[in-house]
Motif scaffolding. Sequence first.
Motif, PDB file in Angstrom:
ATOM      1  N   MET A   1       0.833  -1.217   0.000  1.00 43.31           N
ATOM      2  CA  MET A   1       0.000   0.000   0.000  1.00 43.31           C
ATOM      3  C   MET A   1       0.868   1.268   0.000  1.00 43.31           C
ATOM      4  SD  MET A   1      -2.953   0.745   2.835  1.00 43.31           S
ATOM      5  CE  MET A   1      -2.688   2.192   3.856  1.00 43.31           C
ATOM      6  N   LEU A   2       1.865   1.303   0.889  1.00 50.77           N
ATOM      7  CA  LEU A   2       2.675   2.521   0.982  1.00 50.77           C
ATOM      8  C   LEU A   2       3.501   2.761  -0.282  1.00 50.77           C
ATOM      9  CD1 LEU A   2       3.923   2.238   4.689  1.00 50.77           C
ATOM     10  CD2 LEU A   2       2.031   3.602   3.800  1.00 50.77           C
ATOM     11  N   ASP A   3       3.776   1.681  -1.032  1.00 52.30           N
ATOM     12  CA  ASP A   3       4.580   1.842  -2.256  1.00 52.30           C
ATOM     13  C   ASP A   3       3.772   2.464  -3.388  1.00 52.30           C
ATOM     14  OD1 ASP A   3       2.932  -0.292  -2.653  1.00 52.30           O
ATOM     15  OD2 ASP A   3       4.456  -1.619  -3.484  1.00 52.30           O
ATOM     16  N   ARG A   4       2.480   2.711  -3.162  1.00 53.18           N
ATOM     17  CA  ARG A   4       1.687   3.356  -4.209  1.00 53.18           C
ATOM     18  C   ARG A   4       1.246   4.760  -3.797  1.00 53.18           C
ATOM     19  NH1 ARG A   4      -2.602  -0.295  -6.693  1.00 53.18           N
ATOM     20  NH2 ARG A   4      -2.725  -1.493  -4.763  1.00 53.18           N
ATOM     21  N   ILE A   5       2.052   5.350  -2.914  1.00 54.51           N
ATOM     22  CA  ILE A   5       1.799   6.733  -2.500  1.00 54.51           C
ATOM     23  C   ILE A   5       2.988   7.584  -2.934  1.00 54.51           C
ATOM     24  CG2 ILE A   5       1.430   8.279  -0.546  1.00 54.51           C
ATOM     25  CD1 ILE A   5       0.277   5.864   0.978  1.00 54.51           C
ATOM     26  N   ARG A   6       2.716   8.625  -3.686  1.00 55.85           N
ATOM     27  CA  ARG A   6       3.771   9.532  -4.142  1.00 55.85           C
ATOM     28  C   ARG A   6       3.652  10.867  -3.409  1.00 55.85           C
ATOM     29  NH1 ARG A   6       3.511   9.803 -10.221  1.00 55.85           N
ATOM     30  NH2 ARG A   6       4.271   7.699  -9.838  1.00 55.85           N
ATOM     31  N   ILE A   7       4.770  11.375  -2.954  1.00 57.62           N
ATOM     32  CA  ILE A   7       4.803  12.726  -2.400  1.00 57.62           C
ATOM     33  C   ILE A   7       5.318  13.651  -3.502  1.00 57.62           C
ATOM     34  CG2 ILE A   7       5.847  14.235  -0.663  1.00 57.62           C
ATOM     35  CD1 ILE A   7       3.932  12.247   0.601  1.00 57.62           C
ATOM     36  N   VAL A   8       4.549  14.692  -3.800  1.00 57.07           N
ATOM     37  CA  VAL A   8       4.909  15.638  -4.853  1.00 57.07           C
ATOM     38  C   VAL A   8       5.144  17.005  -4.209  1.00 57.07           C
ATOM     39  CG1 VAL A   8       4.195  16.728  -7.009  1.00 57.07           C
ATOM     40  CG2 VAL A   8       3.468  14.384  -6.506  1.00 57.07           C
ATOM     41  N   LEU A   9       6.344  17.535  -4.372  1.00 52.76           N
ATOM     42  CA  LEU A   9       6.671  18.861  -3.834  1.00 52.76           C
ATOM     43  C   LEU A   9       6.818  19.832  -5.002  1.00 52.76           C
ATOM     44  CD1 LEU A   9       9.461  17.935  -1.216  1.00 52.76           C
ATOM     45  CD2 LEU A   9       6.970  17.928  -0.918  1.00 52.76           C
ATOM     46  N   ILE A  10       6.061  20.920  -4.960  1.00 54.47           N
ATOM     47  CA  ILE A  10       6.093  21.888  -6.057  1.00 54.47           C
ATOM     48  C   ILE A  10       6.856  23.143  -5.626  1.00 54.47           C
ATOM     49  CG2 ILE A  10       4.714  23.316  -7.612  1.00 54.47           C
ATOM     50  CD1 ILE A  10       2.529  21.372  -7.544  1.00 54.47           C
ATOM     51  N   GLY A  11       7.819  23.523  -6.460  1.00 54.96           N
ATOM     52  CA  GLY A  11       8.473  24.818  -6.298  1.00 54.96           C
ATOM     53  C   GLY A  11       9.172  25.024  -4.971  1.00 54.96           C
ATOM     54  N   THR A  12       9.750  23.957  -4.432  1.00 55.63           N
ATOM     55  CA  THR A  12      10.407  24.064  -3.122  1.00 55.63           C
ATOM     56  C   THR A  12      11.627  24.985  -3.205  1.00 55.63           C
ATOM     57  OG1 THR A  12       9.715  21.787  -2.743  1.00 55.63           O
ATOM     58  CG2 THR A  12      11.328  22.705  -1.207  1.00 55.63           C
ATOM     59  N   SER A  13      11.773  25.881  -2.228  1.00 53.11           N
ATOM     60  CA  SER A  13      12.862  26.867  -2.220  1.00 53.11           C
ATOM     61  C   SER A  13      14.076  26.404  -1.435  1.00 53.11           C
ATOM     62  CB  SER A  13      12.395  28.181  -1.577  1.00 53.11           C
ATOM     63  OG  SER A  13      11.446  28.805  -2.373  1.00 53.11           O
ATOM     64  N   HIS A  14      13.860  25.609  -0.370  1.00 54.04           N
ATOM     65  CA  HIS A  14      14.942  25.279   0.548  1.00 54.04           C
ATOM     66  C   HIS A  14      15.317  23.809   0.417  1.00 54.04           C
ATOM     67  CE1 HIS A  14      14.542  29.197   2.308  1.00 54.04           C
ATOM     68  NE2 HIS A  14      13.274  28.975   2.599  1.00 54.04           N
ATOM     69  N   PRO A  15      16.558  23.537   0.006  1.00 55.56           N
ATOM     70  CA  PRO A  15      16.960  22.130  -0.131  1.00 55.56           C
ATOM     71  C   PRO A  15      16.832  21.366   1.179  1.00 55.56           C
ATOM     72  CG  PRO A  15      18.845  23.629  -0.375  1.00 55.56           C
ATOM     73  CD  PRO A  15      17.621  24.470  -0.385  1.00 55.56           C
ATOM     74  N   GLY A  16      16.993  22.067   2.315  1.00 54.31           N
ATOM     75  CA  GLY A  16      16.828  21.400   3.603  1.00 54.31           C
ATOM     76  C   GLY A  16      15.431  20.813   3.763  1.00 54.31           C
ATOM     77  N   ASN A  17      14.435  21.500   3.227  1.00 58.80           N
ATOM     78  CA  ASN A  17      13.070  20.969   3.316  1.00 58.80           C
ATOM     79  C   ASN A  17      12.897  19.714   2.476  1.00 58.80           C
ATOM     80  OD1 ASN A  17      11.996  22.770   5.157  1.00 58.80           O
ATOM     81  ND2 ASN A  17      11.403  24.258   3.589  1.00 58.80           N
ATOM     82  N   ILE A  18      13.576  19.656   1.333  1.00 59.73           N
ATOM     83  CA  ILE A  18      13.510  18.439   0.510  1.00 59.73           C
ATOM     84  C   ILE A  18      14.145  17.277   1.263  1.00 59.73           C
ATOM     85  CG2 ILE A  18      14.338  17.361  -1.632  1.00 59.73           C
ATOM     86  CD1 ILE A  18      14.017  20.116  -2.978  1.00 59.73           C
ATOM     87  N   GLY A  19      15.307  17.538   1.874  1.00 58.28           N
ATOM     88  CA  GLY A  19      15.967  16.481   2.642  1.00 58.28           C
ATOM     89  C   GLY A  19      15.130  16.032   3.834  1.00 58.28           C
ATOM     90  N   ALA A  20      14.564  17.003   4.553  1.00 57.97           N
ATOM     91  CA  ALA A  20      13.760  16.663   5.728  1.00 57.97           C
ATOM     92  C   ALA A  20      12.483  15.929   5.317  1.00 57.97           C
ATOM     93  CB  ALA A  20      13.424  17.926   6.518  1.00 57.97           C
TER      94      ALA A  20
END
Lengths: 256, 256
Positions: A1-20
């Motif tokens: 089930m969890l393998d069919r969930i995608r997290i989509v981040l749009i226009g992120t400014s801070h690379p730290g937020n992508i890592g976190a």
Amino acid sequence: MLDRIRIVLIGTSHPGNIGAAARAMRNMGLEDLALVTPRCDPRDQEAYSRASGANTLVDAARQFDALEAAVADCTLVVGASARSRHLPWPMVSPRAVAESLPQVLAPDGARLALVFGREDTGLTNAELQRCHQHVHIPTNPDFSSLNLAAAVQVLAYECRQAYLATEEAAPPSASETDQPFGVAWDNPPATHADLERFFVHLERTLTAIEFHDPDNPRQLMARLRRLFLRAHLDSMEMNILRGILGTIDKRLRDRD
Amino acid sequence: MLDRIRIVLIGTSHPGNIGAAARAMRNMGLEDLALVTPRCDPRDQEAYSRASGANTLVDAARQFDALEAAVADCTLVVGASARSRHLPWPMVSPRAVAESLPQVLAPDGARLALVFGREDTGLTNAELQRCHQHVHIPTNPDFSSLNLAAAVQVLAYECRQAYLATEEAAPPSASETDQPFGVAWDNPPATHADLERFFVHLERTLTAIEFHDPDNPRQLMARLRRLFLRAHLDSMEMNILRGILGTIDKRLRDRD
């Protein structure tokens, strides 16, 4: 089930937020990260530092030029939204999204996208109107702006809770495995790409019959999007609606 | 209820985590932050940067030399623990902690402390043994180490959910009664009679454009009924759909 969930981040400014966000995802057993037009270098050192061992997710994150491409194969698209905009849209809580997952992800090929907007301005109205539903994380009204990775953490946590609940429950019987609406369904869900092609066709035909004026659109297409997204069209319904539009087009040509 | 929950951070190394924890707390309506022997300057610029507006919590955070002093006035102390140590201890889930709050905090003077350990080594056995219970956030067994502020976020979120549930237990006010999709809607729902008139019109128009053959109906109208009923049309959507059908009818007449 969890393998069919995608997290989509749009226009992120801070690379730290992508890592976190990657760390929060991997902690909760999610692996599929998509980045739409990031406004930073997702492989910046700060991303790896905050990922703290979830580097594989950062490295594997696919990048896209537009939301549509990132969710084309998804059957349910849920956008994180602080509040409903001018046009109210179906709004669910994080827990309700998570608890619906066993049903939502039951059909073969079903896939969920959870979409998160920019740190400063969130999702645009156009992006929100590409979502079947909006999810709002209940916050203190006096201080409501969640950090991006914290929002991902809350949703990912709820998804994992729902997953663990299904593990604890008895395995579903064969007859219960395909139940997007609480009952065995007869057709697989339409994909996001199918829906977007339908909306393009719908607008073209409504323009041709002079019901819709693209120069004075008001909220017509937004309202029709909201209606058809809300209904969670299956693939045969999609074919019927496309067939109706094609027939109208043909009658207009007959006239000319 | 939320004003009687204290977050206690022990031996924190990174001021950014203190700031991010403060932000997570304030987002969820918690205000009481206690720091035990921090291993950094809690008023470092990085703390304020990550607090992002929850500076007041950082500034108001009290500092203590030992866990005992920080939780002296608390009636329930719950320590975050990755796993039970040598000596098994009562272990609860974040949701179970939160759902117990109305009872736990019912008595006058009742106060809960949620205690979080060091980024690298967590809580010591001595600290864990000062807790009534341990709380374990379920994580991916292959990648179980949560960021400190992420762990605070999950617990604070669960506390807020439980708080909101107690608020909702009161009968809904009139303003909450018109939320068919989890959000205040902009138009009243279509009536059953509206819908039936729409279906009659839809079938007539689909027949006129020769998409539908009443002598060989198959399941077309049943499928369209199912779709539009499932969507719970509002009155304006109903008017739009009737308007589209009326326009198609007019174009057909133009042709003849």
